[in-house]
Design a protein around this motif. Structure first.
Motif, short mmCIF file in Angstrom:
data_model
loop_
_atom_site.label_atom_id
_atom_site.label_comp_id
_atom_site.label_asym_id
_atom_site.label_seq_id
_atom_site.Cartn_x
_atom_site.Cartn_y
_atom_site.Cartn_z
N ILE A 60 1.38 -11.09 -2.22
CA ILE A 60 1.43 -10.92 -0.77
C ILE A 60 1.08 -9.46 -0.48
CG2 ILE A 60 2.89 -10.99 1.28
CD1 ILE A 60 2.46 -13.74 0.09
N LYS A 61 0.11 -9.24 0.38
CA LYS A 61 -0.30 -7.89 0.76
C LYS A 61 0.55 -7.43 1.94
CE LYS A 61 -4.45 -5.46 2.29
NZ LYS A 61 -5.89 -5.67 2.61
N VAL A 62 1.23 -6.31 1.76
CA VAL A 62 2.10 -5.76 2.80
C VAL A 62 1.49 -4.42 3.24
CG1 VAL A 62 4.42 -4.98 3.38
CG2 VAL A 62 4.11 -6.82 1.72
N THR A 63 1.26 -4.29 4.54
CA THR A 63 0.68 -3.06 5.09
C THR A 63 1.72 -2.35 5.93
OG1 THR A 63 -1.47 -4.14 5.18
CG2 THR A 63 -1.20 -2.12 6.46
N TYR A 64 1.95 -1.09 5.63
CA TYR A 64 2.88 -0.25 6.38
C TYR A 64 2.05 0.76 7.17
CZ TYR A 64 6.39 -1.99 3.12
OH TYR A 64 7.21 -2.79 2.36
N GLU A 65 2.35 0.84 8.45
CA GLU A 65 1.63 1.77 9.30
C GLU A 65 2.61 2.43 10.24
OE1 GLU A 65 -2.14 1.59 12.35
OE2 GLU A 65 -1.93 0.06 10.82
N LEU A 66 2.58 3.74 10.33
CA LEU A 66 3.47 4.48 11.19
C LEU A 66 2.96 4.43 12.62
CD1 LEU A 66 5.93 6.36 11.49
CD2 LEU A 66 4.38 8.27 11.05
N GLU A 67 3.80 3.95 13.53
CA GLU A 67 3.46 3.95 14.94
C GLU A 67 4.15 5.12 15.60
OE1 GLU A 67 3.80 0.54 17.40
OE2 GLU A 67 3.04 -0.80 15.85
N VAL A 68 3.40 5.92 16.30
CA VAL A 68 3.95 7.08 16.98
C VAL A 68 3.77 6.85 18.47
CG1 VAL A 68 3.80 9.57 17.26
CG2 VAL A 68 3.35 8.54 15.04
N GLY A 69 4.87 6.91 19.20
CA GLY A 69 4.81 6.73 20.66
C GLY A 69 4.13 7.91 21.33
N GLU A 70 3.69 7.69 22.56
CA GLU A 70 2.98 8.75 23.30
C GLU A 70 3.82 10.01 23.47
OE1 GLU A 70 1.10 7.54 26.94
OE2 GLU A 70 0.55 5.60 26.07
#
Length: 74
Positions: A60-70
């Motif tokens: 299973i490919k798991v992608t982590y991405e940091l979301e930064v609010g405005e």
């Protein structure tokens, strides 16, 4: 972005199993391991399913991405 792979056990009939070896259709609820060897050790061990020969490891490919609010963008 960081990509990692996890391995889950899938039965030859298509379902997965959770940490208690109970069937589940949702791979998100399936027991998962960072290495295929770890899954194989678990599946053949004391807490694995009664019919380990009917399972195979699925990556299973798991992608982590940091979301930064405005408000945090400078």
């Amino acid at each position: 972005m960081v990509i990692k792979y996890r391995y889950v056990p899938r039965h030859k009939n298509g379902h997965f199993i959770n940490i208690y070896s109970e069937p589940t259709e949702d791979f998100m609820k399936a027991v998962h391991f960072p290495r295929e060897d770890d899954l194989n050790i678990w599946i053949l061990g004391r807490y694995g399913p009664d019919d380990p020969q009917n399972f195979r490891a699925i990556p299973i490919k798991v992608t982590y991405e940091l979301e930064v609010g405005e408000s945090h963008v400078q």
